[in-house]
Design a protein around this motif. Sequence first.
Motif, PDB file in Angstrom:
ATOM      1  N   LEU A   1      -1.982   3.108  -7.843  1.00  0.00           N
ATOM      2  CA  LEU A   1      -3.225   2.903  -8.717  1.00  0.00           C
ATOM      3  C   LEU A   1      -3.038   3.683  -9.974  1.00  0.00           C
ATOM      4  CD1 LEU A   1      -6.041   3.602  -6.163  1.00  0.00           C
ATOM      5  CD2 LEU A   1      -5.367   1.280  -6.698  1.00  0.00           C
ATOM      6  N   SER A   2      -3.615   3.106 -11.138  1.00  0.00           N
ATOM      7  CA  SER A   2      -3.745   3.868 -12.208  1.00  0.00           C
ATOM      8  C   SER A   2      -4.952   4.569 -12.209  1.00  0.00           C
ATOM      9  CB  SER A   2      -4.132   2.824 -13.326  1.00  0.00           C
ATOM     10  OG  SER A   2      -5.224   2.073 -13.278  1.00  0.00           O
ATOM     11  N   SER A   3      -4.631   5.779 -12.955  1.00  0.00           N
ATOM     12  CA  SER A   3      -5.858   6.893 -12.750  1.00  0.00           C
ATOM     13  C   SER A   3      -7.362   6.276 -13.025  1.00  0.00           C
ATOM     14  CB  SER A   3      -5.664   7.900 -13.839  1.00  0.00           C
ATOM     15  OG  SER A   3      -6.572   8.956 -13.663  1.00  0.00           O
ATOM     16  N   GLY A   4      -8.024   6.588 -12.301  1.00  0.00           N
ATOM     17  CA  GLY A   4      -9.436   6.003 -12.407  1.00  0.00           C
ATOM     18  C   GLY A   4      -9.888   4.707 -11.568  1.00  0.00           C
ATOM     19  N   ALA A   5      -8.739   3.897 -11.213  1.00  0.00           N
ATOM     20  CA  ALA A   5      -8.857   2.764 -10.538  1.00  0.00           C
ATOM     21  C   ALA A   5      -9.348   2.772  -9.059  1.00  0.00           C
ATOM     22  CB  ALA A   5      -7.505   1.978 -10.735  1.00  0.00           C
ATOM     23  N   SER A   6      -9.741   1.661  -8.612  1.00  0.00           N
ATOM     24  CA  SER A   6     -10.171   1.683  -7.263  1.00  0.00           C
ATOM     25  C   SER A   6      -9.227   0.437  -6.183  1.00  0.00           C
ATOM     26  CB  SER A   6     -11.687   0.961  -7.203  1.00  0.00           C
ATOM     27  OG  SER A   6     -12.359   1.795  -7.892  1.00  0.00           O
ATOM     28  N   THR A   7      -9.441   0.887  -5.077  1.00  0.00           N
ATOM     29  CA  THR A   7      -8.769   0.128  -4.024  1.00  0.00           C
ATOM     30  C   THR A   7      -9.441  -0.023  -2.755  1.00  0.00           C
ATOM     31  OG1 THR A   7      -6.797  -0.357  -2.941  1.00  0.00           O
ATOM     32  CG2 THR A   7      -7.071   1.784  -3.066  1.00  0.00           C
ATOM     33  N   ASN A   8      -9.378  -0.648  -1.923  1.00  0.00           N
ATOM     34  CA  ASN A   8     -10.320  -0.926  -0.585  1.00  0.00           C
ATOM     35  C   ASN A   8      -9.321  -0.198   0.476  1.00  0.00           C
ATOM     36  OD1 ASN A   8     -12.454  -2.183  -1.522  1.00  0.00           O
ATOM     37  ND2 ASN A   8     -11.662  -4.283  -0.819  1.00  0.00           N
ATOM     38  N   ILE A   9      -9.823   0.675   1.548  1.00  0.00           N
ATOM     39  CA  ILE A   9      -9.167   1.405   2.237  1.00  0.00           C
ATOM     40  C   ILE A   9      -9.866   0.542   3.734  1.00  0.00           C
ATOM     41  CG2 ILE A   9      -8.637   3.400   3.747  1.00  0.00           C
ATOM     42  CD1 ILE A   9      -7.610   3.278   0.995  1.00  0.00           C
ATOM     43  N   THR A  10      -8.918   0.107   4.570  1.00  0.00           N
ATOM     44  CA  THR A  10      -9.331  -0.686   6.030  1.00  0.00           C
ATOM     45  C   THR A  10      -8.823   0.354   7.043  1.00  0.00           C
ATOM     46  OG1 THR A  10      -7.730  -2.252   5.865  1.00  0.00           O
ATOM     47  CG2 THR A  10      -9.815  -2.898   4.920  1.00  0.00           C
ATOM     48  N   LEU A  11      -9.268  -0.166   8.178  1.00  0.00           N
ATOM     49  CA  LEU A  11      -8.856   0.235   9.578  1.00  0.00           C
ATOM     50  C   LEU A  11      -9.668  -0.217  10.907  1.00  0.00           C
ATOM     51  CD1 LEU A  11     -10.914   2.477  11.145  1.00  0.00           C
ATOM     52  CD2 LEU A  11      -9.690   4.172   9.222  1.00  0.00           C
ATOM     53  N   LYS A  12      -9.099  -0.282  12.120  1.00  0.00           N
ATOM     54  CA  LYS A  12      -9.867  -0.720  13.051  1.00  0.00           C
ATOM     55  C   LYS A  12     -10.093   0.508  13.927  1.00  0.00           C
ATOM     56  CE  LYS A  12      -8.351  -5.559  13.522  1.00  0.00           C
ATOM     57  NZ  LYS A  12      -9.824  -6.029  13.812  1.00  0.00           N
ATOM     58  N   THR A  13     -11.524   0.458  14.667  1.00  0.00           N
ATOM     59  CA  THR A  13     -11.718   1.293  15.784  1.00  0.00           C
ATOM     60  C   THR A  13     -11.544   0.519  17.137  1.00  0.00           C
ATOM     61  OG1 THR A  13     -14.007   0.649  15.792  1.00  0.00           O
ATOM     62  CG2 THR A  13     -13.293   2.503  14.296  1.00  0.00           C
ATOM     63  N   LEU A  14     -10.706   1.030  18.216  1.00  0.00           N
ATOM     64  CA  LEU A  14     -10.400   0.763  19.357  1.00  0.00           C
ATOM     65  C   LEU A  14     -10.767   1.660  20.399  1.00  0.00           C
ATOM     66  CD1 LEU A  14      -6.660  -0.358  18.514  1.00  0.00           C
ATOM     67  CD2 LEU A  14      -8.611  -2.014  18.221  1.00  0.00           C
TER      68      LEU A  14
ATOM     69  N   SER B   1     -14.551   1.462  -0.161  1.00  0.00           N
ATOM     70  CA  SER B   1     -13.871   1.248  -1.326  1.00  0.00           C
ATOM     71  C   SER B   1     -13.453   2.782  -1.821  1.00  0.00           C
ATOM     72  CB  SER B   1     -14.869   0.499  -2.516  1.00  0.00           C
ATOM     73  OG  SER B   1     -14.126   0.845  -3.792  1.00  0.00           O
ATOM     74  N   TYR B   2     -12.096   3.319  -2.187  1.00  0.00           N
ATOM     75  CA  TYR B   2     -11.715   4.365  -2.730  1.00  0.00           C
ATOM     76  C   TYR B   2     -11.569   4.137  -4.156  1.00  0.00           C
ATOM     77  CZ  TYR B   2      -8.516   7.858  -4.593  1.00  0.00           C
ATOM     78  OH  TYR B   2      -8.018   9.003  -5.197  1.00  0.00           O
ATOM     79  N   LYS B   3     -12.097   5.305  -5.132  1.00  0.00           N
ATOM     80  CA  LYS B   3     -11.980   5.245  -6.506  1.00  0.00           C
ATOM     81  C   LYS B   3     -11.257   6.623  -6.759  1.00  0.00           C
ATOM     82  CE  LYS B   3     -14.678   4.362 -10.487  1.00  0.00           C
ATOM     83  NZ  LYS B   3     -15.889   3.891 -11.233  1.00  0.00           N
ATOM     84  N   ALA B   4     -10.290   6.460  -7.810  1.00  0.00           N
ATOM     85  CA  ALA B   4      -9.432   7.634  -8.204  1.00  0.00           C
ATOM     86  C   ALA B   4     -10.057   8.534  -9.204  1.00  0.00           C
ATOM     87  CB  ALA B   4      -8.087   6.946  -8.623  1.00  0.00           C
ATOM     88  N   ILE B   5     -11.203   8.803  -8.806  1.00  0.00           N
ATOM     89  CA  ILE B   5     -11.986   9.713  -9.828  1.00  0.00           C
ATOM     90  C   ILE B   5     -12.963  10.749  -8.859  1.00  0.00           C
ATOM     91  CG2 ILE B   5     -14.002  10.081 -11.539  1.00  0.00           C
ATOM     92  CD1 ILE B   5     -13.849   7.387 -12.183  1.00  0.00           C
ATOM     93  N   ALA B   6     -12.568  12.090  -8.981  1.00  0.00           N
ATOM     94  CA  ALA B   6     -13.057  13.030  -8.238  1.00  0.00           C
ATOM     95  C   ALA B   6     -14.809  13.294  -8.399  1.00  0.00           C
ATOM     96  CB  ALA B   6     -12.684  14.608  -8.541  1.00  0.00           C
ATOM     97  N   SER B   7     -15.251  13.915  -7.389  1.00  0.00           N
ATOM     98  CA  SER B   7     -16.906  13.663  -7.399  1.00  0.00           C
ATOM     99  C   SER B   7     -17.323  14.652  -8.759  1.00  0.00           C
ATOM    100  CB  SER B   7     -17.284  14.597  -6.149  1.00  0.00           C
ATOM    101  OG  SER B   7     -16.666  15.871  -5.869  1.00  0.00           O
ATOM    102  N   ASN B   8     -16.480  15.571  -9.277  1.00  0.00           N
ATOM    103  CA  ASN B   8     -17.011  16.414 -10.495  1.00  0.00           C
ATOM    104  C   ASN B   8     -16.669  15.463 -11.734  1.00  0.00           C
ATOM    105  OD1 ASN B   8     -14.018  16.373 -10.805  1.00  0.00           O
ATOM    106  ND2 ASN B   8     -13.989  18.726 -10.759  1.00  0.00           N
ATOM    107  N   GLY B   9     -16.218  14.322 -11.604  1.00  0.00           N
ATOM    108  CA  GLY B   9     -15.836  13.533 -12.647  1.00  0.00           C
ATOM    109  C   GLY B   9     -14.459  13.375 -13.126  1.00  0.00           C
ATOM    110  N   ASP B  10     -13.552  14.235 -12.719  1.00  0.00           N
ATOM    111  CA  ASP B  10     -12.113  14.297 -13.090  1.00  0.00           C
ATOM    112  C   ASP B  10     -11.462  13.288 -12.681  1.00  0.00           C
ATOM    113  OD1 ASP B  10     -12.604  16.598 -14.164  1.00  0.00           O
ATOM    114  OD2 ASP B  10     -11.865  18.172 -12.877  1.00  0.00           O
ATOM    115  N   LEU B  11     -10.267  12.705 -13.352  1.00  0.00           N
ATOM    116  CA  LEU B  11      -9.476  11.764 -12.947  1.00  0.00           C
ATOM    117  C   LEU B  11      -8.425  12.220 -12.111  1.00  0.00           C
ATOM    118  CD1 LEU B  11      -9.022  10.016 -16.428  1.00  0.00           C
ATOM    119  CD2 LEU B  11     -10.107   8.979 -14.479  1.00  0.00           C
TER     120      LEU B  11
END
Length: 739
Positions: free
Chosen positions: A175-188, A225-235
Amino acid sequence: MEKKQIGLKLSAVALAVLLASCGGGGSEGYYNQQSSGSTGSSNNPNTGEAVKSLNASAIQLKNLNGNSTAVITAEGVTATVKVTDQSGNGVSGAIVTFTSTGGVTFGSSNGAVVTNANGEATISVTPENLSSTGAYKISASAEFDGNTATAKDAVFSLQSLNVVLANISAAAASLSSGASTNITLKTLNQDSDAQNNVTVNFTASCGTFDPASVISSNQGNVITSYKAIASNGDLCEGPVVVTASSPSSSSSVTTTLNIAAVAADSLVYTTTADVNLGIKNSGSAASSSIEFTLYANGVPARDKNVEVSLEKAPNDLHFVTLNNRSTQTLKSDSKGKIVVNLYPGNIPGPVEIKATLVASPTVSAISKGVKVSSGRVTQNGVSLSVSKQSLRTDIDGDVATIVARMRDRTGNPVPKDTVISFVSEGGKVDSNCMTDDKGVCSVTLTTQSPRPLDNRVTVLAYVEGDKSYIDNNGDNLYTAGTDTLTDNIGDFFKDDNEDNLHSVGEFIYQKAAGALQCAISSFAQPNIPNTCDSGLSAVLRQQLVFSFAHDTPTFVWNAGFDSNGFITSGSGNFSFQVFGNSQKTVPMPSGTTISVAVKDNSDFQPKAKLQLDTADSTKQILKVSGAEPNTTLIVTINDIDYAVIIDSTGTGSKGGIASTVTGTPEITYKNLSCEAEIRSGNLTVPNTMALLTPSTFANNGNDLVDYTVRLKGCTAGDDVKIISSVPGGKSLTSWLDIK
């Protein structure tokens, strides 16, 4: 680990209990309806109807998704009983006590809860031990003011739950800094079959999730959804580890994302308000600052080099550091900001600072709305105005507003919060006010004691500022010996007696340390001689005078009156003056109206007749009675007109008419209507005025108090009156007699 899982599950169940207690949730048929120990004297809080019997529904067990169940795992369930009266209405405030044959723990220490507004009692039920199995039952009994009921038992089985988190992946691992992507998994489950209703929590070494906690559904699927921005606003940048865990699982899973280095792509000038810098010697702060913000993908970018340069500015302005005018490189802070300090000189003018990203020179921004303008108030830049100048002294609390407007030498507003002070000879005046960003502020003058005997109140305003000067060398700086002071001032005073000289007892302000000659003292700008110096700084001053006037007018009758105060003629002009005090030093209160009115009381019907002159039998006398006094009446006999002079009694005679003249005398007379109008003078006393000085105020020619009235067709016996009406005060009439 096991204790932590139990705590998390209890929290989830407690949430379900809270939701259930707010109402909702159906109930099935009622069981073991009964009443004991009550005569039905208690009332249902919901309906007010007497509760004669109590009913309790069968116990319902529901999982965290609100579905009915007979299996309790580590995630727990809720148990619900609905309590109703004999009419089927829910009973709130009933106590329901839950018990079990074993294997579970209830959400309250004694297993008892109170029914809500719908008559429902809900409690959480969790396993005592995550490894427990077996079949058990739950019982419940209800009680309300002596009425009791027992619910039908609920049978359940305990099952252990050990969820497996599998197949964690990212839709995009780079990802580029600040971009987003989806994280998936299954529970078994432990048999590798899909397991729904499992809580999965996500964390990362840098970045945020939306949502960070997900309950699996639809064949055990989990997505966030994951976003490459920290909770304090940092990239975020570099490798980032994403971790998924569950209270129902003994292990967690991870995946690694590769975040590209932060690439700034925009610079924005983010100072929100215009920056109006005071000149160096203005008395304002010696510096100020502006800011730019650097962004990457719309998020502030830190630790990037930004070059700042002067694009337009007065030639004595410095930036970044004092005495610097060369281009500088600054680094963006943790919030992406680049702060540029500004140090104004003494020359006003616009300022433009340019910021450019070093790594990408096409990314830049220029400051807006920055200027050097505000200086200290100058001697000829103080302007005072008033809402009204003649106040009512017969009451406390009549108010006039004094507005101070101040500008610097270049015509710009003085710095915000410049303080101007006020003192007053009488009444009460606010001690000071501070200017707004337009260089304006105001105070109020209020009538109260003390009240000067001459009804004139001096108010003095003063403020720290600069003397006016001629800039002979054009450097916008005052240099003693080179530039010329136009009107030098030193110490000053409040001129209560308005003689332009300081008298004993008058307020004096002594600060100047000089001994030079000063400008001549005037009422507007009082000055104490020989206290001036050649410096620029001074305490500027300006003085006003107000009148504290009475509601009752004082009249002075001038032209058109005799010595006894009678109007000398019913036609023509008469003049008078109206004052607001007996000393005749002030006008009436502002807003006072002056008017004139008349009443025509005369209706003359003159009669004329001829009679023999007893002194000369060859002559006749023409006699007139009932005529308008002090007039000349025309009487016609046989087409010959005779002028008869009428005296003050309305009679007159004309002799020397031959005895041979015969005929009936005919009188040519028109009964005139009395009319009056004010030809000059203020019909309404103005709000602002030139109050002159006490010694000259009463003289003729002062249009504040002078009035002229034109009379037409009036005579003795007609009524003439002058009416003065003060807003909120007296309305008085002065009657005048015609001679």
